[in-house]
Design an enzyme around this catalytic site. Structure first.
Site, PDB file in Angstrom:
ATOM      1  N   ASP A  15       1.170  -1.382  -0.123  1.00  0.00           N
ATOM      2  CA  ASP A  15      -0.049   0.170  -0.276  1.00  0.00           C
ATOM      3  C   ASP A  15       1.444   1.094  -0.003  1.00  0.00           C
ATOM      4  O   ASP A  15       2.026   0.948  -0.201  1.00  0.00           O
ATOM      5  CB  ASP A  15      -1.058  -0.043   1.311  1.00  0.00           C
ATOM      6  N   SER A  16       0.701   2.420  -0.351  1.00  0.00           N
ATOM      7  CA  SER A  16       1.104   3.367   0.110  1.00  0.00           C
ATOM      8  C   SER A  16       1.626   3.765   1.255  1.00  0.00           C
ATOM      9  O   SER A  16       1.900   4.658   1.358  1.00  0.00           O
ATOM     10  CB  SER A  16       0.199   4.794  -0.547  1.00  0.00           C
ATOM     11  N   TYR A  47      -0.631   8.811  -2.509  1.00  0.00           N
ATOM     12  CA  TYR A  47      -1.112   7.669  -4.032  1.00  0.00           C
ATOM     13  C   TYR A  47      -1.648   9.355  -4.632  1.00  0.00           C
ATOM     14  O   TYR A  47      -1.566   9.096  -5.510  1.00  0.00           O
ATOM     15  CB  TYR A  47      -1.030   6.654  -4.334  1.00  0.00           C
ATOM     16  N   GLY A  48      -2.949   9.219  -3.862  1.00  0.00           N
ATOM     17  CA  GLY A  48      -4.324   9.599  -4.574  1.00  0.00           C
ATOM     18  C   GLY A  48      -3.762  11.387  -4.875  1.00  0.00           C
ATOM     19  O   GLY A  48      -4.903  10.607  -6.762  1.00  0.00           O
ATOM     20  N   CYS A  78      -4.734  -1.375  -1.720  1.00  0.00           N
ATOM     21  CA  CYS A  78      -4.309   0.048  -2.209  1.00  0.00           C
ATOM     22  C   CYS A  78      -5.413   0.328  -2.738  1.00  0.00           C
ATOM     23  O   CYS A  78      -5.213  -0.135  -4.009  1.00  0.00           O
ATOM     24  CB  CYS A  78      -3.319   0.551  -2.441  1.00  0.00           C
ATOM     25  N   ASN A  79      -6.544   1.197  -2.595  1.00  0.00           N
ATOM     26  CA  ASN A  79      -7.372   1.165  -3.917  1.00  0.00           C
ATOM     27  C   ASN A  79      -6.363   1.772  -5.388  1.00  0.00           C
ATOM     28  O   ASN A  79      -6.743   2.230  -5.785  1.00  0.00           O
ATOM     29  CB  ASN A  79      -9.200   1.534  -3.760  1.00  0.00           C
ATOM     30  N   THR A  80      -5.896   3.114  -4.802  1.00  0.00           N
ATOM     31  CA  THR A  80      -5.821   3.704  -5.726  1.00  0.00           C
ATOM     32  C   THR A  80      -4.175   2.816  -6.555  1.00  0.00           C
ATOM     33  O   THR A  80      -4.531   2.970  -8.029  1.00  0.00           O
ATOM     34  CB  THR A  80      -5.282   4.856  -4.916  1.00  0.00           C
ATOM     35  N   GLU A 156      -1.319   8.547   8.385  1.00  0.00           N
ATOM     36  CA  GLU A 156       0.253   8.159   8.545  1.00  0.00           C
ATOM     37  C   GLU A 156       0.542   8.727   9.477  1.00  0.00           C
ATOM     38  O   GLU A 156       1.685   8.366   9.884  1.00  0.00           O
ATOM     39  CB  GLU A 156       0.272   8.340   7.361  1.00  0.00           C
ATOM     40  N   CYS A 188     -10.993   3.093   0.467  1.00  0.00           N
ATOM     41  CA  CYS A 188      -9.230   3.522   0.220  1.00  0.00           C
ATOM     42  C   CYS A 188      -9.134   2.917   1.717  1.00  0.00           C
ATOM     43  O   CYS A 188      -9.752   3.011   2.698  1.00  0.00           O
ATOM     44  CB  CYS A 188      -9.216   5.419   1.054  1.00  0.00           C
ATOM     45  N   THR A 189      -8.232   2.358   2.572  1.00  0.00           N
ATOM     46  CA  THR A 189      -7.838   1.254   2.706  1.00  0.00           C
ATOM     47  C   THR A 189      -7.450   1.762   4.107  1.00  0.00           C
ATOM     48  O   THR A 189      -7.465   0.946   5.623  1.00  0.00           O
ATOM     49  CB  THR A 189      -7.198   0.154   2.630  1.00  0.00           C
ATOM     50  N   HIS A 190      -7.197   2.905   3.934  1.00  0.00           N
ATOM     51  CA  HIS A 190      -6.460   3.766   5.261  1.00  0.00           C
ATOM     52  C   HIS A 190      -7.839   4.344   6.107  1.00  0.00           C
ATOM     53  O   HIS A 190      -8.245   4.430   7.594  1.00  0.00           O
ATOM     54  CB  HIS A 190      -5.833   5.099   4.803  1.00  0.00           C
TER      55      HIS A 190
HETATM   56  N1  DGL Z   1      -4.896   3.540   1.100  1.00  0.00           N
HETATM   57  C1  DGL Z   1      -4.827   4.336  -0.458  1.00  0.00           C
HETATM   58  C2  DGL Z   1      -5.711   3.173  -1.094  1.00  0.00           C
HETATM   59  O1  DGL Z   1      -6.850   3.051  -0.697  1.00  0.00           O
HETATM   60  C3  DGL Z   1      -4.099   5.256   0.091  1.00  0.00           C
HETATM   61  C4  DGL Z   1      -4.252   6.284  -1.046  1.00  0.00           C
HETATM   62  C5  DGL Z   1      -3.025   7.131  -1.091  1.00  0.00           C
HETATM   63  O2  DGL Z   1      -2.220   6.849  -0.672  1.00  0.00           O
HETATM   64  O3  DGL Z   1      -3.757   8.888  -1.278  1.00  0.00           O
HETATM   65  O4  DGL Z   1      -6.060   4.168  -1.515  1.00  0.00           O
END
Ligand code: DGL
Length: 282
Positions: A15-16, A47-48, A78-80, A156, A188-190
């Site tokens: 993930d990011s 990453y967004g 990570c969805n992104t 984070e 988003c997984t966060h």
């Molecule tokens: N956990 C990432 C997701 O699911 C976060 C994306 C990011 O880093 O902006 O999209």
């Protein structure tokens, strides 16, 4: 480099940052018997706002690292990154990939009000994967989308409980509540790490939808296709009582600071040795 017990399948997850730990948490309940390598791309988080090409570059370097370190399956937690890079990864590597996508399908099909909310990053909401899910599963549903601007950096930095997080979340969720959403998709997984605060804001009548348990089940079926002997684990009840020995079989990598990764992983699975947290230059 021997990172894991070589008798067991090794699953790579990235993930990011720490968000993918919300997916790993579900995965280890379903598949506690394997080795895990988790990489948080902390230096490049979030990453967004990054371009698709940049995310493909990161996802490729990380996948190279995970495969070299022994992974035979990679979960893009990570969805992104899934939206930007999973199709490229599948073309480039001869291993299975399991990705994330906002759970529009279950939310739209279970909604009674016909209104759902989706909270995700800009990259995810702009991506083709999300748009095609909307076309396929939500053509008769009113979908209220919000970019969760600022939430990933707050998670984070370990500030999930900060008043700033609460007021940002209120500003994103109140328009969804006012327009009658009865399901809110965490895209988003966060965000599952904010689900207690989200639940307080939205109240008991609105369902919060996290795709992580479904992703863990999908991974289990991918594993079963690879190894028929593991069927036994799939039919077993999901374990709430995970062996402490699993903590020894998971290595955590970060391209930046290890501190929040260490704190959050330890809260999910106590007893992870300090030396299992490693900073890497990927
Ligand atoms: N956990 C990432 C997701 O699911 C976060 C994306 C990011 O880093 O902006 O999209």
């Amino acid at each position: 480099m021997t990172l894991t017990n070589s008798n067991k399948l090794t699953i790579g997850i990235f993930d990011s940052g720490v968000g993918g730990l919300s997916v790993w948490r579900e995965i280890i309940r379903v598949l506690p018997q394997y080795n895990y390598l988790y990489l948080a791309d902390t230096l490049y988080c979030p990453y967004g706002p990054r371009s698709r090409d940049e995310i493909i570059g990161r996802a490729t370097s990380i996948t190279d690292f995970l495969i070299t370190s022994g992974a035979s399956i990679v979960v893009v937690a990570c969805n992104t990154a899934t939206s930007a890079a999973i199709s490229t990864l599948r073309k480039r590597y001869n291993i299975p990939f399991v990705g994330m996508e906002p759970a529009v399908k279950p939310a739209a099909s279970l909604s009674k009000s016909g209104v759902i909310g989706v909270l995700a990053t800009k990259g995810t909401l702009d991506g083709d994967l999300y748009q095609s899910n909307l076309d396929k599963y939500a053509s008769d549903t009113k979908v209220i989308e919000r970019v969760g601007e600022g939430l990933v950096p707050l998670v984070e930095s370990g500030k999930a409980d900060d008043p700033v997080t609460l007021s940002l979340l209120r500003s994103y969720l109140e328009p969804m509540i006012e327009q009658g959403a009865d399901h809110i998709v965490l895209g988003c997984t966060h965000y599952p790490f904010l689900s207690e605060i989200i639940a307080k804001i939205v109240g008991a009548d609105i369902t919060i939808v996290d795709p992580a348990p479904a992703v863990a089940r999908r991974l289990a079926s991918v594993v079963a296709e690879l190894n028929i002997n593991d069927q036994i684990f799939l039919t077993r009840k999901v374990s709430d009582n995970i062996s402490p020995e699993l903590a020894l079989r998971t290595k955590f990598f970060s391209t930046g600071s290890l501190q929040v990764l260490n704190d959050m992983a330890e809260r999910i699975l106590p007893g992870i040795p300090e030396e299992n947290f490693i900073q890497v230059n990927v």
